[in-house]
Enzyme design. Structure first.
Site, PDB file in Angstrom:
ATOM      1  N   GLY A 198     -10.735  -4.196  -1.889  1.00 52.88           N
ATOM      2  CA  GLY A 198     -11.176  -2.847  -1.559  1.00 52.88           C
ATOM      3  C   GLY A 198     -12.176  -2.350  -2.570  1.00 52.88           C
TER       4      GLY A 198
ATOM      5  N   GLY B  37     -13.653   2.629  -8.169  1.00 49.98           N
ATOM      6  CA  GLY B  37     -13.152   1.344  -8.622  1.00 49.98           C
ATOM      7  C   GLY B  37     -13.237   0.265  -7.563  1.00 49.98           C
TER       8      GLY B  37
ATOM      9  N   VAL C 234     -11.121  -3.326  -6.220  1.00 51.45           N
ATOM     10  CA  VAL C 234      -9.807  -3.965  -6.288  1.00 51.45           C
ATOM     11  C   VAL C 234      -9.921  -5.433  -5.848  1.00 51.45           C
ATOM     12  CG1 VAL C 234      -7.433  -3.878  -5.447  1.00 51.45           C
ATOM     13  CG2 VAL C 234      -8.692  -1.753  -5.816  1.00 51.45           C
TER      14      VAL C 234
ATOM     15  N   ASP D 203      -2.909  11.662  -2.127  1.00 57.34           N
ATOM     16  CA  ASP D 203      -3.745  10.823  -1.264  1.00 57.34           C
ATOM     17  C   ASP D 203      -2.864   9.922  -0.404  1.00 57.34           C
ATOM     18  OD1 ASP D 203      -6.155   9.938  -0.212  1.00 57.34           O
ATOM     19  OD2 ASP D 203      -6.581   8.548  -1.848  1.00 57.34           O
TER      20      ASP D 203
HETATM   21  P1  ADP Z   1      -8.813   2.221  -3.650  1.00 57.27           P
HETATM   22  O1  ADP Z   1      -8.320   2.909  -2.424  1.00 57.27           O
HETATM   23  O2  ADP Z   1      -9.144   3.166  -4.758  1.00 57.27           O
HETATM   24  O3  ADP Z   1      -9.904   1.242  -3.356  1.00 57.27           O
HETATM   25  P2  ADP Z   1      -6.163   1.010  -3.818  1.00 57.27           P
HETATM   26  O4  ADP Z   1      -5.298   1.094  -5.024  1.00 57.27           O
HETATM   27  O5  ADP Z   1      -5.757   1.828  -2.637  1.00 57.27           O
HETATM   28  O6  ADP Z   1      -7.660   1.315  -4.273  1.00 57.27           O
HETATM   29  O7  ADP Z   1      -6.247  -0.520  -3.385  1.00 57.27           O
HETATM   30  C1  ADP Z   1      -7.169  -0.975  -2.401  1.00 57.27           C
HETATM   31  C2  ADP Z   1      -6.507  -1.961  -1.458  1.00 57.27           C
HETATM   32  O8  ADP Z   1      -6.032  -3.081  -2.191  1.00 57.27           O
HETATM   33  C3  ADP Z   1      -5.290  -1.405  -0.752  1.00 57.27           C
HETATM   34  O9  ADP Z   1      -5.617  -0.721   0.426  1.00 57.27           O
HETATM   35  C4  ADP Z   1      -4.485  -2.660  -0.465  1.00 57.27           C
HETATM   36  O10 ADP Z   1      -4.972  -3.303   0.683  1.00 57.27           O
HETATM   37  C5  ADP Z   1      -4.795  -3.528  -1.664  1.00 57.27           C
HETATM   38  N1  ADP Z   1      -3.760  -3.402  -2.710  1.00 57.27           N
HETATM   39  C6  ADP Z   1      -3.718  -2.507  -3.730  1.00 57.27           C
HETATM   40  N2  ADP Z   1      -2.639  -2.696  -4.509  1.00 57.27           N
HETATM   41  C7  ADP Z   1      -1.954  -3.736  -3.976  1.00 57.27           C
HETATM   42  C8  ADP Z   1      -0.751  -4.444  -4.335  1.00 57.27           C
HETATM   43  N3  ADP Z   1      -0.009  -4.103  -5.404  1.00 57.27           N
HETATM   44  N4  ADP Z   1      -0.367  -5.493  -3.561  1.00 57.27           N
HETATM   45  C9  ADP Z   1      -1.109  -5.859  -2.487  1.00 57.27           C
HETATM   46  N5  ADP Z   1      -2.241  -5.247  -2.107  1.00 57.27           N
HETATM   47  C10 ADP Z   1      -2.677  -4.197  -2.837  1.00 57.27           C
END
Ligand code: ADP
Ligand code: MG
Length: 353
Positions: free
Chosen positions: A29, A34, A36, A168
């Site tokens: 993401g 940020g 991910v 959120d």
């Molecule tokens: P952002 O919305 O700021 O980009 P998130 O923390 O929501 O960041 O993470 C983005 C995506 O990454 C999530 O929608 C999910 O699909 C995946 N993700 C985040 N954390 C985890 C986790 N601990 N395990 C599996 N997938 C995750």
């Protein structure tokens, strides 16, 4: 020993990591604050190709997200994705970037699962362990949705009891944890910890308008602004009671409940249209129902039918979550004690006999 000493000791007993310890995999993401990735430890590359960790590289706001995750790990670990470590990576860029590491909880968010035509049946064995001994139909769908709502409210109750408001809550930020077979909350990037006064939303941060409650501020603008440093204050519980900031998340959770009951609300455009209709009814869900039910198609009618099961106990719950005034919305704890969730226990008992 108080919590502070324990936290201090724990901090030094836990392994510490730095940038070179990680190998990055697929991007999961990318938001305004940020990126991910899936990741694994360099010394111990996971047997799974993509890695068993998740890594977020965040801008300066990552500091707050690390604070929130550390606090959640100590106070309500089961509510959120399992946090491993967070640190400031001082690259050449001024300010550097924050790196946050979690265990990889699973492939699917609630949003991914809700997009499937099969929903909620695609979640059934994931959370209930087995296919229910019932014919397909609204009763069985309600049972699955009930379990998802209970898990979501349980996670929210943990956060709120800790003094954290997420701000959120949406299906994209609810992950299915394959290890614990439950839904957990992720993405504490916009969260506020009001017991210790960390209540920070950068000016450029927009709360997701699709899921945000109508109030613009979760604390009344008359209350003194929260201190910027984590200074423990005995005043905060009083401010909490005055403002009930947790009810912001309850509204968002109520919208998720509605999306599960009404397939038409699962798409962006469907949800935006619903929000417009609800606003036109002054955020009165009963008024909305009156306005759409007479000309409802069969799918919409089916959603009402589902919520009307057991003397309308689901409808009663959702109308107590989606209300204009924060003060009139139920809390996560009260929602968990709502008779909507009793029924499930009773049903489970009757199946066992
Ligand atoms: P952002 O919305 O700021 O980009 P998130 O923390 O929501 O960041 O993470 C983005 C995506 O990454 C999530 O929608 C999910 O699909 C995946 N993700 C985040 N954390 C985890 C986790 N601990 N395990 C599996 N997938 C995750
Ligand atoms: Mg997110």
């Amino acid at each position: 020993f108080d919590m502070f000493v324990l936290a201090f000791v724990e901090r030094f007993l836990r392994p510490t990591y730095r940038k070179d310890d990680f190998v990055l995999g697929k991007k999961l993401g990318e938001g305004a604050f940020g990126v991910v990735y899936r990741a694994s430890l360099a010394e111990k590359p996971s047997s799974k190709k993509e890695g068993d960790l998740v890594l977020k590289k965040a801008t300066e706001y990552g500091a707050v997200e690390i604070w929130m995750n550390e606090r959640v790990r100590r106070a309500c670990a089961n509510s959120c994705a399992d946090f491993v470590y967070g640190f400031l990576e001082n690259s050449s860029k001024k300010g550097g970037e924050y790196w946050l590491i979690w265990r990889f909880e699973g492939e699917a968010t609630l949003s991914d699962l809700m997009q499937s035509k099969e929903f909620p049946y695609n979640v059934e064995t994931m959370i209930l362990g087995e296919v229910q001994d019932m014919r397909k139909g609204i009763e069985r769908e309600n049972r699955i949705i009930q379990t998802i709502m209970r898990q979501l409210l349980f996670a929210l109750d943990g956060l709120h009891s800790t003094g954290i408001v997420h701000r959120d809550i949406k299906p994209q930020n609810v992950i299915f944890s394959e290890g614990s077979r439950t839904f957990k909350i992720i993405d504490l990037g916009a969260a506020a910890d009001l017991r210790v006064g960390i209540n920070y939303i950068p000016k450029e941060f927009l709360l997701d308008p699709r899921y945000a409650a109508p109030e613009q501020y979760i604390m009344s603008t008359q209350t003194p602004s929260a201190p910027s440093a984590p200074v423990a204050t005995a005043l905060s519980p009083v401010l909490w009671q005055m403002n009930l900031p947790d009810r912001f998340d309850i509204y968002s959770a109520g919208l998720i409940f509605l999306q599960m009951a009404f397939p038409a609300l699962r798409s962006d455009s469907g949800l935006i249209q619903f929000n417009r209709q609800l606003k036109r009814c002054d955020y009165d869900l009963v008024g909305w129902r009156k306005s759409v039910e007479p000309r409802a198609n069969s799918e919409l009618r089916r959603g009402f039918e589902l919520l009307d099961l057991d003397d309308g106990i689901g409808w009663e719950l959702v109308t107590s979550m989606v209300r204009y005034k924060a003060r009139q919305r139920t809390s996560a704890k009260a929602a968990l004690a709502h008779p909507y969730f009793d029924r499930e226990g009773l049903l489970a008992l009757s199946f066992m006999q």
